[in-house]
Design a protein around this motif. Structure first.
Motif, PDB file in Angstrom:
ATOM      1  N   VAL A  20     -25.481 -79.180 -60.162  1.00  0.00           N
ATOM      2  CA  VAL A  20     -26.242 -80.380 -59.838  1.00  0.00           C
ATOM      3  C   VAL A  20     -26.702 -80.255 -58.392  1.00  0.00           C
ATOM      4  N   THR A  21     -28.008 -80.413 -58.177  1.00  0.00           N
ATOM      5  CA  THR A  21     -28.564 -80.384 -56.826  1.00  0.00           C
ATOM      6  C   THR A  21     -29.359 -81.666 -56.606  1.00  0.00           C
ATOM      7  N   GLU A  22     -29.991 -81.768 -55.472  1.00  0.00           N
ATOM      8  CA  GLU A  22     -30.773 -82.963 -55.166  1.00  0.00           C
ATOM      9  C   GLU A  22     -31.854 -83.226 -56.214  1.00  0.00           C
ATOM     10  N   HIS A  23     -32.500 -82.164 -56.706  1.00  0.00           N
ATOM     11  CA  HIS A  23     -33.646 -82.322 -57.605  1.00  0.00           C
ATOM     12  C   HIS A  23     -33.400 -81.838 -59.032  1.00  0.00           C
ATOM     13  N   THR A  24     -32.283 -81.153 -59.293  1.00  0.00           N
ATOM     14  CA  THR A  24     -32.079 -80.556 -60.618  1.00  0.00           C
ATOM     15  C   THR A  24     -30.671 -80.790 -61.147  1.00  0.00           C
ATOM     16  N   HIS A  25     -30.560 -80.642 -62.451  1.00  0.00           N
ATOM     17  CA  HIS A  25     -29.270 -80.739 -63.140  1.00  0.00           C
ATOM     18  C   HIS A  25     -29.311 -79.679 -64.241  1.00  0.00           C
ATOM     19  N   ARG A  57     -40.805 -79.089 -57.898  1.00  0.00           N
ATOM     20  CA  ARG A  57     -41.201 -77.883 -58.636  1.00  0.00           C
ATOM     21  C   ARG A  57     -40.502 -76.658 -58.063  1.00  0.00           C
ATOM     22  N   ALA A  58     -40.451 -76.561 -56.750  1.00  0.00           N
ATOM     23  CA  ALA A  58     -39.785 -75.418 -56.109  1.00  0.00           C
ATOM     24  C   ALA A  58     -38.290 -75.415 -56.439  1.00  0.00           C
ATOM     25  N   ALA A  59     -37.677 -76.583 -56.438  1.00  0.00           N
ATOM     26  CA  ALA A  59     -36.241 -76.681 -56.740  1.00  0.00           C
ATOM     27  C   ALA A  59     -35.945 -76.231 -58.162  1.00  0.00           C
ATOM     28  N   LEU A  60     -36.837 -76.518 -59.092  1.00  0.00           N
ATOM     29  CA  LEU A  60     -36.666 -76.112 -60.483  1.00  0.00           C
ATOM     30  C   LEU A  60     -36.626 -74.582 -60.587  1.00  0.00           C
ATOM     31  N   LEU A  61     -37.556 -73.922 -59.927  1.00  0.00           N
ATOM     32  CA  LEU A  61     -37.594 -72.455 -59.966  1.00  0.00           C
ATOM     33  C   LEU A  61     -36.445 -71.841 -59.172  1.00  0.00           C
ATOM     34  N   ASP A  62     -36.090 -72.438 -58.041  1.00  0.00           N
ATOM     35  CA  ASP A  62     -34.933 -71.945 -57.276  1.00  0.00           C
ATOM     36  C   ASP A  62     -33.661 -72.023 -58.107  1.00  0.00           C
ATOM     37  N   HIS A  99     -38.323 -79.761 -68.022  1.00  0.00           N
ATOM     38  CA  HIS A  99     -37.111 -78.953 -68.026  1.00  0.00           C
ATOM     39  C   HIS A  99     -37.480 -77.480 -68.195  1.00  0.00           C
ATOM     40  N   LEU A 100     -36.696 -76.654 -67.554  1.00  0.00           N
ATOM     41  CA  LEU A 100     -36.889 -75.203 -67.584  1.00  0.00           C
ATOM     42  C   LEU A 100     -35.811 -74.591 -68.466  1.00  0.00           C
TER      43      LEU A 100
END
Length: 149
Positions: A20-25, A57-62, A99-100
């Motif tokens: 879990v990060t600021e922008h993603t789960h 968007r960057a957080a998703l790819l990171d 979602h990715l």
């Protein structure tokens, strides 16, 4: 709150969480196309990638990069991964929430992939056997991630 991914993000529905990060789960896919299939959810409810901010968007790819590395370390049989975003209903997006998918590829699985794709929601064995397998995969992957939960 009717979006299943928003419910997972808010802890209202169970999932095998990985990070879990600021922008993603990141969670294990309950209906995997191949063993180790991960979904990285945007924490923001948006139905298309263009509705996310550039940071989101960057957080998703990171997250995808980090998780695919952990996935390969968790199982050395994994040769490569698919990064997949179905961006809209005509692109086969079943849940209107960005979602990715991180889909592990083993090199020997090409023949099985179309069958898994066609039956992943309909095959009762996928669901019945999922809980133990997902839990095992989640532990293996988390062991190769920095502590972000």
């Amino acid at each position: 709150m009717s979006c299943i991914f928003c419910q997972i993000n808010q802890g209202a529905l169970p999932a095998h969480a990985l990070e879990v990060t600021e922008h993603t789960h990141a969670i294990m896919d309950k209906f995997p196309l191949s063993p180790g299939h991960i979904i990285v959810l945007s924490k923001t409810h948006a139905s298309t990638v263009s509705a996310l901010t550039s940071d989101e968007r960057a957080a998703l790819l990171d997250a995808g990069h980090r998780l695919s590395g952990a996935l390969k370390k968790a199982d050395d049989r994994i040769k490569d991964v698919h990064f997949l975003i179905n961006d809209g209903p005509k692109a086969n997006q079943h849940v209107p929430h960005v979602h990715l998918h991180i889909i592990p590829r083993y090199g020997w699985d090409l023949a099985k992939l179309p069958y898994r794709f066609m039956t992943r929601f309909a095959n009762p064995l996928n669901y019945l056997l999922a809980e133990k397998r997902l839990s095992s995969w989640a532990v293996k992957i988390r062991n190769h991630l920095p502590n972000t939960m």
